[in-house]
Design an enzyme around this catalytic site. Sequence first.
Site, PDB file in Angstrom:
ATOM      1  N   CYS A   6      60.706  38.624 -88.162  1.00 37.89           N
ATOM      2  CA  CYS A   6      59.989  38.989 -89.510  1.00 37.89           C
ATOM      3  C   CYS A   6      58.088  39.214 -88.950  1.00 37.89           C
ATOM      4  O   CYS A   6      57.161  38.656 -89.380  1.00 37.89           O
ATOM      5  CB  CYS A   6      60.471  37.512 -90.872  1.00 37.89           C
ATOM      6  SG  CYS A   6      62.023  38.038 -91.446  1.00 37.89           S
ATOM      7  N   ARG A  42      65.966  42.866 -96.254  1.00 40.97           N
ATOM      8  CA  ARG A  42      64.207  43.816 -95.691  1.00 40.97           C
ATOM      9  C   ARG A  42      63.906  45.055 -96.454  1.00 40.97           C
ATOM     10  O   ARG A  42      64.011  45.896 -96.599  1.00 40.97           O
ATOM     11  CB  ARG A  42      63.842  44.215 -94.397  1.00 40.97           C
ATOM     12  CG  ARG A  42      64.622  43.078 -93.326  1.00 40.97           C
ATOM     13  CD  ARG A  42      64.010  44.032 -92.114  1.00 40.97           C
ATOM     14  NE  ARG A  42      64.113  43.048 -91.093  1.00 40.97           N
ATOM     15  CZ  ARG A  42      64.047  40.795 -90.688  1.00 40.97           C
ATOM     16  NH1 ARG A  42      63.080  41.013 -91.019  1.00 40.97           N
ATOM     17  NH2 ARG A  42      64.688  40.580 -89.713  1.00 40.97           N
TER      18      ARG A  42
END
Length: 234
Positions: free
Chosen positions: A48, A124
């Site tokens: 991330c 995601r």
Amino acid sequence: MPGQIPLIGEKLPEMVVHTDHGPKKLPDDYKGKWLVIFSHPADFTPVCTTEFVAFAKRYEDFKKLNTELLGLSVDNSFSHIKWKEWIKEKLNVEIPFPIIADPLGQVATKLGMLHPEGGVVTVRAVFIVDPEGKVRAILYYPLNVGRNIDEILRLLKALQVTDKLGRATPANWPCNEIVKDHVIVPPASTEQEAKERLQKYECFDWWFCHEKAPAEDVEEAKKFLERPAKELCK
């Protein structure tokens, strides 16, 4: 249970979200602009972090396309703020866009962004929303694969070009193997139109015609192609 995912062509659900930049009303606060909403599993995680740095480094490219970025995770605003501070201090990258704080997973549930087997963990996901608040594209990535920002920019530019021209873009546009940087003309709907288009456009057959796209759009789109390995892997 995860919520029903908004479908392409549907309006983004109306809601007020809380971010580290303050409250935002979706989609009204972004009316007249394109919006990329992207969720990530958690702050202070390696993949991330690489994604947020990549989005930040292309932020000006998104702005040139009249597009705002909006992150989302189930972390709270304190976590978002501290994570951004860490990225600035350790990696020397400023994260300029807001992140939705969704600790109860309520926003993620409305957008269908929760992992089906991960409890309250956001996947995601990427939602591209147009200036009228409609969802135009949806991308999902597995937890262990980071997103390609070049492809998100290319997709965004292609959507804007197809809206402007009333045409479609081929595979790998603007560098397609068959029609190069041209755009695809929609198929004819009458016999007369089918005959006429063979003289009007470049065609392989009446149902497969193409034409040049504006040069400025092609050049801008080429900037958003996946950059060569030589550049990326220095």
